[in-house]
Design a protein around this motif. Sequence first.
Motif, mmCIF file in Angstrom:
data_model
loop_
_atom_site.group_PDB
_atom_site.id
_atom_site.type_symbol
_atom_site.label_atom_id
_atom_site.label_comp_id
_atom_site.label_asym_id
_atom_site.label_seq_id
_atom_site.Cartn_x
_atom_site.Cartn_y
_atom_site.Cartn_z
ATOM 1 N N UNK A 243 0.831 -1.200 0.000
ATOM 2 C CA UNK A 243 0.000 0.000 0.000
ATOM 3 C C UNK A 243 0.871 1.258 0.000
ATOM 4 N N UNK A 244 0.459 2.266 -0.750
ATOM 5 C CA UNK A 244 1.176 3.534 -0.867
ATOM 6 C C UNK A 244 2.555 3.371 -1.501
ATOM 7 N N UNK A 270 -3.185 -0.324 -8.811
ATOM 8 C CA UNK A 270 -2.803 1.017 -8.363
ATOM 9 C C UNK A 270 -3.937 1.656 -7.572
ATOM 10 N N UNK A 271 -5.174 1.329 -7.920
ATOM 11 C CA UNK A 271 -6.306 1.849 -7.145
ATOM 12 C C UNK A 271 -6.421 1.086 -5.826
ATOM 13 N N UNK A 272 -6.429 -0.235 -5.924
ATOM 14 C CA UNK A 272 -6.670 -1.045 -4.723
ATOM 15 C C UNK A 272 -5.592 -0.827 -3.659
ATOM 16 N N UNK A 273 -4.357 -0.480 -4.104
ATOM 17 C CA UNK A 273 -3.267 -0.329 -3.137
ATOM 18 C C UNK A 273 -2.751 1.116 -3.043
ATOM 19 N N UNK A 274 -3.488 2.064 -3.609
ATOM 20 C CA UNK A 274 -3.072 3.482 -3.550
ATOM 21 C C UNK A 274 -1.625 3.666 -3.998
ATOM 22 N N UNK A 275 -1.321 3.163 -5.189
ATOM 23 C CA UNK A 275 0.040 3.269 -5.711
ATOM 24 C C UNK A 275 0.194 4.518 -6.568
ATOM 25 N N UNK B 280 -6.049 5.539 -5.487
ATOM 26 C CA UNK B 280 -6.390 5.864 -4.089
ATOM 27 C C UNK B 280 -7.626 5.067 -3.679
ATOM 28 N N UNK B 281 -7.833 4.952 -2.386
ATOM 29 C CA UNK B 281 -9.129 4.508 -1.881
ATOM 30 C C UNK B 281 -9.707 5.660 -1.079
ATOM 31 N N UNK B 283 -11.074 6.319 1.597
ATOM 32 C CA UNK B 283 -10.906 6.600 3.030
ATOM 33 C C UNK B 283 -9.481 6.975 3.429
ATOM 34 N N UNK B 284 -8.616 7.248 2.458
ATOM 35 C CA UNK B 284 -7.227 7.522 2.817
ATOM 36 C C UNK B 284 -6.933 8.996 3.092
#
Lengths: 342, 342
Positions: A243-244, A270-275, B280-281, B283-284
Motif C-alpha cells: 500500500x502507498x 494502483x487503485x486497490x493499493x493506492x500506488x 487511491x481509496x 478513506x485515505x
Amino acid sequence: MVNLNNKSVVFLESPKEYPIPGVHLKVESKMLDDELNEGELLTRNLYISLDPYLKTKMGGVGHPSIYKVGQALDSYVVSEVIASKNDKFPVGAVVFGNLGIEEYTRVRTSNDLKIIEDARESKVPLSSYVGALNLAGRTAYCSLIDIGKPKAGETIYVSAAFGGVGQIVGQISKILGLRVIGSAGSDEKVDYLVKTLKFDAAFNYKKGNIVESLRSAAPEGINIYYDNVGGETLEAALEVLNRFGRVVLCGMSSIYNRTTPYGIKNIILAILKSLKLEGFVANQFSDELEERFFKDVKSWLENGDIIYKEDITEGLENTPEAILGMFQGKTFGKAVVKVADL
Amino acid sequence: MVNLNNKSVVFLESPKEYPIPGVHLKVESKMLDDELNEGELLTRNLYISLDPYLKTKMGGVGHPSIYKVGQALDSYVVSEVIASKNDKFPVGAVVFGNLGIEEYTRVRTSNDLKIIEDARESKVPLSSYVGALNLAGRTAYCSLIDIGKPKAGETIYVSAAFGGVGQIVGQISKILGLRVIGSAGSDEKVDYLVKTLKFDAAFNYKKGNIVESLRSAAPEGINIYYDNVGGETLEAALEVLNRFGRVVLCGMSSIYNRTTPYGIKNIILAILKSLKLEGFVANQFSDELEERFFKDVKSWLENGDIIYKEDITEGLENTPEAILGMFQGKTFGKAVVKVADL
Ligand SMILES: NC(=O)c1ccc[n+]([C@@H]2O[C@H](COP(=O)([O-])OP(=O)(O)OC[C@H]3O[C@@H](n4cnc5c(N)ncnc54)[C@H](OP(=O)(O)O)[C@@H]3O)[C@@H](O)[C@H]2O)c1
Ligand SMILES: NC(=O)c1ccc[n+]([C@@H]2O[C@H](COP(=O)([O-])OP(=O)(O)OC[C@H]3O[C@@H](n4cnc5c(N)ncnc54)[C@H](OP(=O)(O)O)[C@@H]3O)[C@@H](O)[C@H]2O)c1
C-alpha cells in the motif's frame, strides 16, 4: 594543425528491433576539417557512454530518427582539448559533456561542456564522468530522491539492477538504509549484485516466474519499484508492491526492441493499493538537486561507498557491436567505450 | 413494537460478468427480530446509494465475496430512527451512513452513523446524503484536490462524467477555473453535461475513436485525466495528456464486468511526458480534507453552483434491476433507490 583522419559511428537506418552493425549504423573514416573558427574547440575523445537512449534517438517504431543518414551519433563523452579558439577551454583541458561518438570532435558550441579540474590526478576513474557522474548517475540520484522518496527501513526493487542506472539506484538505497532487491539477466550479474555491490537479494529474471522470485526475495512486499525495463517486470512489481508504494518509471528496456507493444494488465492494483507511478526525463530536476547529485556521488565513489562496474570496450571501431551487445544484455556493468588514454 | 416484515436485497453468488437479478442477488422478505439490545437502533431506510463498488464487494474474477449467501448487501443510506436503545440517536433522528440494502436495518454498532440535524427542512434533497455528500462526493472532492492538484487555466478530462463521481469532479473543476471535458455513454448524457452541467465540451465514447474525440475537444491537450473507467479510455488519455500531466486513478468501470483483463499498451508515454498516475481509496484522505469536502459541496449544492442529477429508482424491490442497469450504463445520473418518504 593538419587535417585529421577521424573515425565516427554514423547513422544509416532506424532499427525496428535491434540496431545491427552495418545495417543501422557503421564506423566511417573521414577527414575532419579542423580549421577552427572563433569560439570553437577540437577535442580528442577518451571515453564514450553507451546508453539505451541511443535507440530512441535513432528512431524506430513510431518515432523518426534525430540523426540524418551519415551523421555521427552523439553521447556523453570525456575528452581532451587539443586545439582551441576559446579561452574558457584551453588546450590540455579535460572536459565532459555531449559530444560525437567518434575519435575527434570539432565543437562549435561548447555550452554544456564542463572541465574536470583534477583530471590528471582524479581519485575516480575518468570514465566515471560519462556514466556515474553523468546521465546514468544523475538519472538514478535525482529520480530516486525526488520521485521514489526513499525512507530508511523500506524495501526497494530495482530492475536492470546491474546497468548504468540500476547499480547507482541500488547502492544509494543501501546508503539511505533501505533493503535492496535487484534483478538482472544472468547468474553472474546476480552474483555480483549480492557479493560485490551488497544488495540484500537479487534474482535472474530470465529464470522462473518473476512474481515468485520477487515474492521470495521480498516476503513482506516492496515499497518502491525502480523500473528500468517495463513490461512483464512492471506487472510483477505491481503485484508485490505494498500500500502507498511508488513506481519510478525510468525506462522500458524490455520493449525498446519489440515491434509489438506489451499491455500492462493489472493497473487496477494502483487503485486497490493506492500506488503512484511517475515517469520523468533526466533534465527535469532542479539545479539544486543536480548539484547534490554530483557532490554526493563523487564523494561516494571516492570513498568506496559506491562501486561502479563498467564494461569497457576498447577502440572506437568496436562501438557498433558494443551497442548491440548492450541491448542484448551482454554488457557486464555500465557500457563504456574507451577511445584513447589521456 | 412487533416483529417487522423486512425486504432485503441478498447475495446469492459472485457475478463473473454482470450481476443478474435472481442469479447473483435477489429480493427476499424476512421477519426482522426487532427486540433491541442496549445501544442498538432500528432504522427505516429512505434512500440508498448504488455504487459500482458493489460488484467488488460481491466478488467475481479473482476476489471472493465479502457477503455470505443470503446476507443483505450494504451501502450508503439515509434512514430514520424508529426505535432506539441509544441516547445518541433518538427516535425521529434522520441519519446517514453505512446500512443494509433493505427496508429496515437493525443497527448493532452505530459508530459511523451521522445525524442530519436539519433533515426536515433540508435545503438539499435528502438523497444527496447518499451520494453528493457521501462516498461519491467525498471521492470526487478529496482525490481531485489531493491527487489531481487542479490549477485554474488547466484542462481536465473526466470519464464516466455523468456518473456519481464524475458530475462532481467536473463541476468542482469548473468552480476552480479549469476547462472541463467529459465523456459518457449516450448522446443524452453528453447533452446534459454540456447544457445543464456547463461542461466546456463532452463526447459519446461509444461513437468514433476516443483519441480523436478527445483531441478535438482538447486541441491543446489535457493536464489532468480523472479516470473512472480505465482500459481503452485510459490509453487514449495518455496519448492526449501534456507534459507533467496527472492521472487520478479512481475506478475502472470498463473492466469490472470483463472476464479477460485489458492491457494498457502505452505506459511508456508516462516517461516521455513526465506523467504521474496515482490510485487511491476513498478513506485515505485526511480528516481536514474530508471536512472541507462536506462544507464546500454542501454549500455548492445549496446555492446551485453544483447540480447533482440523480436517477432515482422507486421501491426496494426494483433494486436488483437498478444495479444491473448501473453497470450497463442505463442510469441517467447518480444511481439511487428511494425506499420510503421521510
Ligand atoms: N527517463 C530518463 O530520463 C532516463 C535516463 C537514462 C536512462 N533511462 C532508462 O533507464 C534504463 C536503464 O538505463 P541504463 O543506462 O542503466 O541501461 P542499462 O541498464 O545499463 O542497459 C540496458 C540493460 O537492460 C537490460 N535489458 C535489455 N533488454 C531487456 C529486457 N528485454 N528485459 C529486461 N531487461 C533488459 C540488460 O541487462 P540484463 O542482462 O539485466 O537484461 C541491459 O544490460 C533504460 O531503460 C534507459 O532507457 C531513462
Ligand atoms: N477509488 C475509490 O475509492 C472509489 C470510490 C468511489 C468510486 N470509485 C470508482 O469510480 C468510478 C465512478 O463511480 P461512480 O459511483 O461515479 O459510478 P457511475 O459512474 O455513476 O456508474 C458507472 C458508470 O460507468 C459507466 N460505464 C459502465 N461501463 C462502462 C464501460 N465499459 N466503459 C466506460 N464507462 C462505463 C456508465 O456510464 P456511461 O453511460 O457513461 O457508460 C455507468 O453509468 C467507478 O469505477 C467506481 O468504482 C472509486
